[in-house]
Design a protein around this motif. Sequence first.
Motif, PDB file in Angstrom:
ATOM      1  N   LYS A 170       0.907  -1.193   0.218  1.00  0.00           N
ATOM      2  CA  LYS A 170       0.011  -0.159  -0.112  1.00  0.00           C
ATOM      3  C   LYS A 170       0.726   1.310   0.133  1.00  0.00           C
ATOM      4  O   LYS A 170       1.868   1.410   0.639  1.00  0.00           O
ATOM      5  CB  LYS A 170      -0.870  -0.047   1.190  1.00  0.00           C
ATOM      6  CG  LYS A 170      -1.936   1.185   1.201  1.00  0.00           C
ATOM      7  CD  LYS A 170      -2.958   1.020   2.522  1.00  0.00           C
ATOM      8  CE  LYS A 170      -4.181   1.952   2.111  1.00  0.00           C
ATOM      9  NZ  LYS A 170      -4.190   3.013   1.564  1.00  0.00           N
ATOM     10  N   ALA A 171       0.546   2.346  -1.053  1.00  0.00           N
ATOM     11  CA  ALA A 171       1.367   3.243  -0.784  1.00  0.00           C
ATOM     12  C   ALA A 171       0.922   4.436   0.228  1.00  0.00           C
ATOM     13  O   ALA A 171      -0.284   4.182   0.848  1.00  0.00           O
ATOM     14  CB  ALA A 171       1.163   4.034  -2.367  1.00  0.00           C
ATOM     15  N   ILE A 172       1.627   5.460   0.214  1.00  0.00           N
ATOM     16  CA  ILE A 172       1.282   6.465   1.341  1.00  0.00           C
ATOM     17  C   ILE A 172      -0.288   7.181   0.813  1.00  0.00           C
ATOM     18  O   ILE A 172      -0.972   7.427   1.836  1.00  0.00           O
ATOM     19  CB  ILE A 172       2.345   7.332   1.497  1.00  0.00           C
ATOM     20  CG1 ILE A 172       3.555   6.744   1.996  1.00  0.00           C
ATOM     21  CG2 ILE A 172       1.910   8.668   2.263  1.00  0.00           C
ATOM     22  CD1 ILE A 172       4.728   7.752   1.991  1.00  0.00           C
ATOM     23  N   LEU A 173      -0.442   7.267  -0.467  1.00  0.00           N
ATOM     24  CA  LEU A 173      -1.571   7.986  -0.898  1.00  0.00           C
ATOM     25  C   LEU A 173      -2.644   7.134  -0.700  1.00  0.00           C
ATOM     26  O   LEU A 173      -2.668   5.877  -0.732  1.00  0.00           O
ATOM     27  CB  LEU A 173      -1.568   8.357  -2.434  1.00  0.00           C
ATOM     28  CG  LEU A 173      -0.319   9.282  -2.735  1.00  0.00           C
ATOM     29  CD1 LEU A 173      -0.187   9.416  -4.178  1.00  0.00           C
ATOM     30  CD2 LEU A 173      -0.455  10.506  -2.087  1.00  0.00           C
TER      31      LEU A 173
ATOM     32  N   THR B  16      -4.144   3.578  -3.110  1.00  0.00           N
ATOM     33  CA  THR B  16      -3.028   3.531  -3.989  1.00  0.00           C
ATOM     34  C   THR B  16      -2.162   2.293  -3.668  1.00  0.00           C
ATOM     35  O   THR B  16      -1.760   1.986  -2.443  1.00  0.00           O
ATOM     36  CB  THR B  16      -2.175   4.696  -4.271  1.00  0.00           C
ATOM     37  OG1 THR B  16      -3.018   5.861  -4.766  1.00  0.00           O
ATOM     38  CG2 THR B  16      -1.266   4.516  -5.321  1.00  0.00           C
ATOM     39  N   HIS B  17      -1.773   1.430  -4.512  1.00  0.00           N
ATOM     40  CA  HIS B  17      -1.068   0.443  -4.172  1.00  0.00           C
ATOM     41  C   HIS B  17      -0.165   0.076  -5.386  1.00  0.00           C
ATOM     42  O   HIS B  17      -0.397   0.183  -6.570  1.00  0.00           O
ATOM     43  CB  HIS B  17      -1.733  -1.024  -4.329  1.00  0.00           C
ATOM     44  CG  HIS B  17      -2.789  -1.056  -3.010  1.00  0.00           C
ATOM     45  ND1 HIS B  17      -3.892  -0.530  -2.971  1.00  0.00           N
ATOM     46  CD2 HIS B  17      -2.559  -1.781  -1.940  1.00  0.00           C
ATOM     47  CE1 HIS B  17      -4.417  -0.677  -1.565  1.00  0.00           C
ATOM     48  NE2 HIS B  17      -3.741  -1.710  -0.934  1.00  0.00           N
ATOM     49  N   ARG B  18       1.150  -0.383  -4.806  1.00  0.00           N
ATOM     50  CA  ARG B  18       2.209  -0.818  -5.641  1.00  0.00           C
ATOM     51  C   ARG B  18       2.518  -2.250  -5.960  1.00  0.00           C
ATOM     52  O   ARG B  18       2.559  -3.010  -4.838  1.00  0.00           O
ATOM     53  CB  ARG B  18       3.377  -0.123  -5.515  1.00  0.00           C
ATOM     54  CG  ARG B  18       3.563   1.330  -5.786  1.00  0.00           C
ATOM     55  CD  ARG B  18       5.005   2.057  -5.505  1.00  0.00           C
ATOM     56  NE  ARG B  18       4.816   3.503  -5.755  1.00  0.00           N
ATOM     57  CZ  ARG B  18       4.748   4.090  -4.352  1.00  0.00           C
ATOM     58  NH1 ARG B  18       4.630   3.729  -3.186  1.00  0.00           N
ATOM     59  NH2 ARG B  18       4.529   5.317  -4.399  1.00  0.00           N
TER      60      ARG B  18
ATOM     61  N   VAL C 107      -1.669   1.038  -8.931  1.00  0.00           N
ATOM     62  CA  VAL C 107      -2.813   1.013  -9.256  1.00  0.00           C
ATOM     63  C   VAL C 107      -3.752   1.962  -8.256  1.00  0.00           C
ATOM     64  O   VAL C 107      -3.048   2.007  -6.995  1.00  0.00           O
ATOM     65  CB  VAL C 107      -3.510  -0.387  -9.244  1.00  0.00           C
ATOM     66  CG1 VAL C 107      -3.033  -1.054 -10.570  1.00  0.00           C
ATOM     67  CG2 VAL C 107      -3.436  -1.082  -8.093  1.00  0.00           C
ATOM     68  N   LYS C 108      -4.421   2.518  -8.685  1.00  0.00           N
ATOM     69  CA  LYS C 108      -5.447   3.936  -7.849  1.00  0.00           C
ATOM     70  C   LYS C 108      -6.833   3.126  -7.791  1.00  0.00           C
ATOM     71  O   LYS C 108      -7.383   2.600  -8.952  1.00  0.00           O
ATOM     72  CB  LYS C 108      -5.162   4.677  -8.233  1.00  0.00           C
ATOM     73  CG  LYS C 108      -3.652   5.337  -8.024  1.00  0.00           C
ATOM     74  CD  LYS C 108      -3.783   6.912  -8.505  1.00  0.00           C
ATOM     75  CE  LYS C 108      -2.033   7.315  -8.501  1.00  0.00           C
ATOM     76  NZ  LYS C 108      -1.953   8.557  -8.833  1.00  0.00           N
ATOM     77  N   GLY C 109      -7.468   3.426  -6.862  1.00  0.00           N
ATOM     78  CA  GLY C 109      -9.125   2.785  -6.736  1.00  0.00           C
ATOM     79  C   GLY C 109      -9.779   4.109  -7.083  1.00  0.00           C
ATOM     80  O   GLY C 109     -10.895   4.224  -6.621  1.00  0.00           O
TER      81      GLY C 109
END
Length: 160
Positions: free
Chosen positions: A106-109, A112-114, A127-129
């Motif tokens: 999980k990214a900080i934003l 958002t995941h990497r 990828v972003k939701g």
Amino acid sequence: MSLSLKKEKMIEYLQDAKKHDENFECMLWGTIYADNLSFKNRSAMSKGMVFTAAPGVSGSLNQAFCYIGMTEKSFYAIALDAYDTSKIIGTFYIPYTSISSLHVQKAILTNTHRVMIDFGDIVTLTVKGISLGTDINDQKERMADFLAAARVLQSSLPLP
């Protein structure tokens, strides 16, 4: 010039790229980062991935928009031109058998995941939701399906 990602184009481009004996389990949009000189020069790829550059296009693979798909056997990504997302700058294909490790984080934003894929070289898919700037209104659900499939693949790989 088109800066919008379109669901119909996502389906069309990914279906055109996939092998005939595979079926998509999920499709969504994201970005791709490939930190490798051969990617940047659009030359032949490593042993673990097939990359086909579109002729006569320019653009970087540093956070390029892309359509991402997962079948039962492979990752696919269709990289798009930053200024005209209706133009393909390259097609990626990574068979799961070539992947030595995969990490989902999980990214900080928010939302958002990497997904970092190591097959001798490393490709990062982000990828972003959210569906802002797209007509892919079910991106959040598509991302959940993608992350679930990526985690299943991650758990099936041998530990590094």
